[in-house]
Design an enzyme around this catalytic site. Sequence first.
Site, PDB file in Angstrom:
ATOM      1  N   SER A   8      -4.800  -9.634 -12.600  1.00  0.00           N
ATOM      2  CA  SER A   8      -4.496  -8.757 -13.736  1.00  0.00           C
ATOM      3  C   SER A   8      -5.237  -9.301 -14.947  1.00  0.00           C
ATOM      4  CB  SER A   8      -2.992  -8.799 -14.030  1.00  0.00           C
ATOM      5  OG  SER A   8      -2.731  -8.315 -15.340  1.00  0.00           O
ATOM      6  N   LYS A  10      -0.710 -14.510 -12.056  1.00  0.00           N
ATOM      7  CA  LYS A  10      -1.992 -13.813 -11.900  1.00  0.00           C
ATOM      8  C   LYS A  10      -3.170 -14.739 -12.227  1.00  0.00           C
ATOM      9  CE  LYS A  10      -0.556  -9.828 -10.391  1.00  0.00           C
ATOM     10  NZ  LYS A  10      -0.917  -9.371  -9.040  1.00  0.00           N
ATOM     11  N   ALA A  29       1.077 -16.208 -15.532  1.00  0.00           N
ATOM     12  CA  ALA A  29       0.781 -17.480 -14.854  1.00  0.00           C
ATOM     13  C   ALA A  29       0.501 -17.231 -13.373  1.00  0.00           C
ATOM     14  CB  ALA A  29       1.950 -18.444 -15.031  1.00  0.00           C
ATOM     15  N   ASP A  57       7.897  -8.193   3.954  1.00  0.00           N
ATOM     16  CA  ASP A  57       7.865  -8.800   2.617  1.00  0.00           C
ATOM     17  C   ASP A  57       6.784  -9.878   2.628  1.00  0.00           C
ATOM     18  OD1 ASP A  57       8.324 -10.423   0.376  1.00  0.00           O
ATOM     19  OD2 ASP A  57      10.491 -10.161   0.477  1.00  0.00           O
ATOM     20  N   TYR A 112       4.538 -13.618 -14.964  1.00  0.00           N
ATOM     21  CA  TYR A 112       3.532 -12.721 -14.364  1.00  0.00           C
ATOM     22  C   TYR A 112       2.114 -13.218 -14.674  1.00  0.00           C
ATOM     23  CZ  TYR A 112       1.062  -8.325 -13.319  1.00  0.00           C
ATOM     24  OH  TYR A 112       0.198  -7.372 -12.818  1.00  0.00           O
ATOM     25  N   ALA A 135       0.822  -1.229   0.000  1.00  0.00           N
ATOM     26  CA  ALA A 135       0.000   0.000   0.000  1.00  0.00           C
ATOM     27  C   ALA A 135       0.849   1.269   0.000  1.00  0.00           C
ATOM     28  CB  ALA A 135      -0.950  -0.011   1.190  1.00  0.00           C
ATOM     29  N   ASN A 193      -2.809  -7.058  -2.439  1.00  0.00           N
ATOM     30  CA  ASN A 193      -2.505  -6.218  -3.599  1.00  0.00           C
ATOM     31  C   ASN A 193      -1.031  -6.256  -4.006  1.00  0.00           C
ATOM     32  OD1 ASN A 193      -2.761  -3.638  -5.365  1.00  0.00           O
ATOM     33  ND2 ASN A 193      -1.265  -3.078  -3.777  1.00  0.00           N
TER      34      ASN A 193
END
Length: 243
Positions: free
Chosen positions: A138, A155, A153, A59, A151, A9, A86
């Site tokens: 995404s 998402k 795969a 993390d 990326y 955030a 997020n």
Amino acid sequence: MPTVFITGASRGIGRAAALLFAGQGYLTAVNYNRSKAEALSLIDKIRSFGGHAVAIQGDVSDFARCAEMIKKAEDAFGPVDTLINNAGISCDKLFTDTSPEDWSRTFAVNVGGAYNCCRAVLPGMISRKRGSIVNVSSMWGVTGGSCEVAYSASKAAVIGFTQALAKELAPSGITVNCVAPGAIDTEMNAHLTAEERRMLEEEIPLGRMGSPEEVAAAIAFLAGEDARYFTGQVLSPNGGIVI
Ligand code: NAP
């Protein structure tokens, strides 16, 4: 007042979501990893309009750290009612240049982060029989993106994770939904040249990239009381590029 924990955030979509939730009266736990100054300035901004927020470093790919972060949020504000997964990283390269480390890191943050935070909040949500979780996927998780195989795969995995978890948690009164944004104007896309951006915007029926605030509105809707009959759904603010 409900408590929301938002990963990643400090910047971009997560930051816009934190401002929106805090403005709606949520006690807002702002997770950041590297961008401490940005996270602290966001907390100041939320407090300046009378909102309540804390910044929590960690993390999301670290399972034990996620449990500590949720505990910190709950110590500050009470039980986490809403979790927004997020935090995410991109991996823009040819598949044949994608190293095992690139592959593992992309999955560890984008999918592992959601797993880790859900594991940390769910015992409490299940015992209270309420809660809402919104995961950020995404459009590439729906359609696949060239030069973004890791990326895409990861998402797509976030969507499968959302659907399966939604079925498992519905009897406990917990909703799990997902947003799958299109091209959004954040630092994740800052590498685009002016020409690349113009070409991208030409492909989008609404003719422009989306704003972080437009995605935050979709997240807040799915997390809120008006969406209690939504679970396992994927909402895609994307300007019509995927219909
Ligand atoms: P961004 O501007 O690059 O911000 C990424 C955020 O994630 C930062 O706050 C960053 O925190 C945090 N983060 C990254 N790795 C982390 C980790 N290991 N642990 C905790 N936090 C971490 O990206 P964005 O565009 O807002 O993206 C937010 C989400 O939307 C991501 O999941 C992304 O995949 C997704 N998304 C974005 C777009 C787009 O076009 N921008 C489209 C579809 C989906 P620090 O800076 O503090 O490290």
